[in-house]
Design a protein around this motif. Structure first.
Motif, mmCIF file in Angstrom:
data_model
loop_
_atom_site.group_PDB
_atom_site.id
_atom_site.type_symbol
_atom_site.label_atom_id
_atom_site.label_comp_id
_atom_site.label_asym_id
_atom_site.label_seq_id
_atom_site.Cartn_x
_atom_site.Cartn_y
_atom_site.Cartn_z
ATOM 1 N N UNK A 90 31.467 44.062 31.030
ATOM 2 C CA UNK A 90 32.139 44.800 31.960
ATOM 3 C C UNK A 90 33.617 44.644 32.245
ATOM 4 N N UNK A 91 34.197 45.735 32.527
ATOM 5 C CA UNK A 91 35.533 45.690 32.782
ATOM 6 C C UNK A 91 35.877 46.611 34.020
ATOM 7 N N UNK A 105 41.959 41.313 46.780
ATOM 8 C CA UNK A 105 40.595 41.102 46.945
ATOM 9 C C UNK A 105 39.995 41.791 45.512
ATOM 10 N N UNK A 106 40.619 42.771 45.227
ATOM 11 C CA UNK A 106 40.049 43.584 43.718
ATOM 12 C C UNK A 106 40.329 42.651 42.699
ATOM 13 N N UNK A 107 41.361 41.911 42.811
ATOM 14 C CA UNK A 107 41.761 41.048 41.584
ATOM 15 C C UNK A 107 40.532 39.828 41.662
ATOM 16 N N UNK A 110 37.544 41.310 40.447
ATOM 17 C CA UNK A 110 37.742 41.539 38.842
ATOM 18 C C UNK A 110 37.601 40.150 38.213
ATOM 19 N N UNK A 111 38.046 39.251 38.870
ATOM 20 C CA UNK A 111 37.750 37.668 38.053
ATOM 21 C C UNK A 111 36.324 37.303 37.906
ATOM 22 N N UNK A 133 35.078 38.953 47.949
ATOM 23 C CA UNK A 133 35.360 40.306 48.114
ATOM 24 C C UNK A 133 33.974 41.207 48.248
ATOM 25 N N UNK A 134 33.873 41.638 49.499
ATOM 26 C CA UNK A 134 32.515 42.234 49.674
ATOM 27 C C UNK A 134 32.800 43.941 49.662
#
Length: 153
Positions: A90-91, A105-107, A110-111, A133-134
């Motif tokens: 997944x990316x 939050x996206x970072x 993603x992590x 992140x929700x």
């Protein structure tokens, strides 16, 4: 008189419990063999990856997912590689995000997302909070539904 009522109640309770256990135990006994041919399990109900069959075509799929943050509408791009209905890779990227809070939050999402979904059957994936992140999870779920639809068709 009260001790007799308690004894009668205890006896009745024990009898009902024993009856209930007896009824349960017959359901666990193996079925008698039959002369009817058995039908194989359909791919939709079999364990993903167990026989190499899946309701989803193997491949790599990309979709955008949208969600609303306090800063406005956000979009993430999700790329998933499927094999036998299981997520192999997944990316997640955020190509258009400029809001510093959204980027943070996206970072975090993603992590942490690979640890949550890699190795999981596509139909079993449901994330609501990853890496703190929700809201990003909503965009991920949105993109994943598009990927499910595309891979099934």
């Amino acid at each position: 008189m009260i001790p007799r009522r308690r004894a009668a109640l205890a006896l009745a309770t024990t009898s009902f419990a024993a009856l209930g256990l007896a009824a349960c135990s017959t359901a666990d006994q193996p079925a008698e063999p039959s002369d009817e041919a058995s039908t194989p399990e359909s791919p939709a109900t079999s364990d993903a990856g167990a026989t190499g069959s899946s309701e989803y075509a193997d491949g790599t799929y990309t979709a955008d997912g949208s969600y609303t943050s306090p800063g406005g509408q956000e979009t993430i791009t999700v790329t998933v590689t499927l094999a036998d209905g299981v997520i192999e890779d997944v990316e997640v990227t955020n190509p258009e995000t400029t809001n510093p809070n959204s980027l943070r939050y996206q970072g975090e999402f993603i992590d942490g997302i690979a640890a949550e979904v890699v190795g999981v059957p596509l139909d079993d994936v449901s994330v609501d909070r990853v890496g703190g992140s929700s809201l990003t999870s909503g965009g991920f779920e949105d993109a994943l539904q598009t990927i499910r639809d595309e891979a099934a068709g």
